[in-house]
Design a protein around this motif. Sequence first.
Motif, mmCIF file in Angstrom:
data_model
loop_
_atom_site.group_PDB
_atom_site.id
_atom_site.type_symbol
_atom_site.label_atom_id
_atom_site.label_comp_id
_atom_site.label_asym_id
_atom_site.label_seq_id
_atom_site.Cartn_x
_atom_site.Cartn_y
_atom_site.Cartn_z
ATOM 1 N N SER A 1 50.507 36.282 48.428
ATOM 2 C CA SER A 1 51.208 37.172 49.346
ATOM 3 C C SER A 1 51.976 38.211 48.536
ATOM 4 O O SER A 1 52.040 38.119 47.297
ATOM 5 N N PRO A 2 52.579 39.194 49.204
ATOM 6 C CA PRO A 2 53.398 40.159 48.458
ATOM 7 C C PRO A 2 54.529 39.505 47.673
ATOM 8 O O PRO A 2 54.967 40.031 46.652
ATOM 9 N N ASP A 3 54.989 38.346 48.139
ATOM 10 C CA ASP A 3 56.044 37.635 47.426
ATOM 11 C C ASP A 3 55.493 36.743 46.317
ATOM 12 O O ASP A 3 56.234 36.311 45.429
ATOM 13 N N MET A 4 54.209 36.429 46.388
ATOM 14 C CA MET A 4 53.553 35.577 45.395
ATOM 15 C C MET A 4 52.224 36.222 45.007
ATOM 16 O O MET A 4 51.153 35.742 45.339
ATOM 17 N N ARG A 5 52.312 37.310 44.285
ATOM 18 C CA ARG A 5 51.095 38.039 43.896
ATOM 19 C C ARG A 5 50.334 37.315 42.807
ATOM 20 O O ARG A 5 49.115 37.430 42.707
ATOM 21 N N THR A 6 51.044 36.598 41.965
ATOM 22 C CA THR A 6 50.423 35.761 40.927
ATOM 23 C C THR A 6 51.077 34.381 40.975
ATOM 24 O O THR A 6 52.263 34.257 41.322
ATOM 25 N N ARG B 1 48.464 32.888 34.615
ATOM 26 C CA ARG B 1 48.749 32.968 36.046
ATOM 27 C C ARG B 1 47.527 33.507 36.781
ATOM 28 O O ARG B 1 46.804 34.380 36.278
ATOM 29 N N TYR B 2 47.318 32.989 37.982
ATOM 30 C CA TYR B 2 46.153 33.367 38.773
ATOM 31 C C TYR B 2 46.510 34.479 39.752
ATOM 32 O O TYR B 2 47.640 34.560 40.249
ATOM 33 N N SER B 3 45.516 35.292 40.047
ATOM 34 C CA SER B 3 45.662 36.326 41.076
ATOM 35 C C SER B 3 44.321 36.494 41.784
ATOM 36 O O SER B 3 43.271 36.072 41.280
ATOM 37 N N LEU B 4 44.368 37.103 42.951
ATOM 38 C CA LEU B 4 43.143 37.331 43.717
ATOM 39 C C LEU B 4 42.305 38.417 43.061
ATOM 40 O O LEU B 4 42.830 39.375 42.490
ATOM 41 N N ARG B 5 40.991 38.268 43.166
ATOM 42 C CA ARG B 5 40.079 39.330 42.748
ATOM 43 C C ARG B 5 39.629 40.109 43.967
ATOM 44 O O ARG B 5 39.711 39.633 45.111
#
Length: 282
Positions: A30-35, A73-77
């Motif tokens: 989410s915007p609060d948890m981007r990674t 840290r992970y993030s969406l692709r």
Amino acid sequence: MSTKKNNDHSGNGLFNQSLEKGLAILLAFSPDMRTMNLSDIAKATGISRSAAQRFTYTLEALGYLQKHPINKRYSLRVSTLALGYRYLLVNQNVERANPFLLDLNLTCGETVNYSEPDRSDMVYVGRFPTSRRTPVHMPLGRRLPMYCTSAGRAYLSRLPAQQRKEILTASERVPYTHTTVTDIDKLLELCDEAADSGYAYANGEYYAGDMNVSAAVLDTSGVPIGVVSISAPETRWSLSDLRRQLAPLVMETARLISVRDPSPAELEPFAIGAGKAPPSAG
């Protein structure tokens, strides 16, 4: 947002909990948890750290997650967009609405949206923006609560009274602006008014300064399946002018989408460039 978790399906032998957990990881960003690291993911989804490691490895291998080489840290692709885009590609209601939405946009000169219900939210699945300056950006896929938006009230106004009340009662009615209506009785009154007039309105109740009018699209049985909305800023409109001038337009557009199939010529511009879905990687 006002969405709530699905009912507990753990006792159903057909329910795949592994799939549920994998999707929960994607939805946890989410915007609060981007990674997030593995501990963040485990906490956000309620799974163990070892399970988070297995799921993130799989999602990374499939191309839906990426891991930073240094901080891990992970993030969406960007590949995750394909999941939602498939819905737009196959949604016939959006396809048939597009020509009418464009005509409305050209006629009124303001932003025109098409949204569909999901639990106690409306989800924006079609948008034709104004060419003029506007304070609100509403990307496709954005969810807004039913109770404080004209789209939500237009949809609710076409539901049976008891179902309408149940949805409003279950909603987390947050006062987003000083004009947000949260009182159940007043909200029911506004829905009754919308049912009588054929359209709903809201005066900056989610975004300050953004006014809107909406009308429901109905299927052949009279059941609401979507909503057409016009969004306009208070810098160009008063609420009375918005209701007097634009409400008739939004109602007529909703009626046309409900009863008339667009011609092949009307649909053709929206098919250009759509092509076929790309083959799966690997």
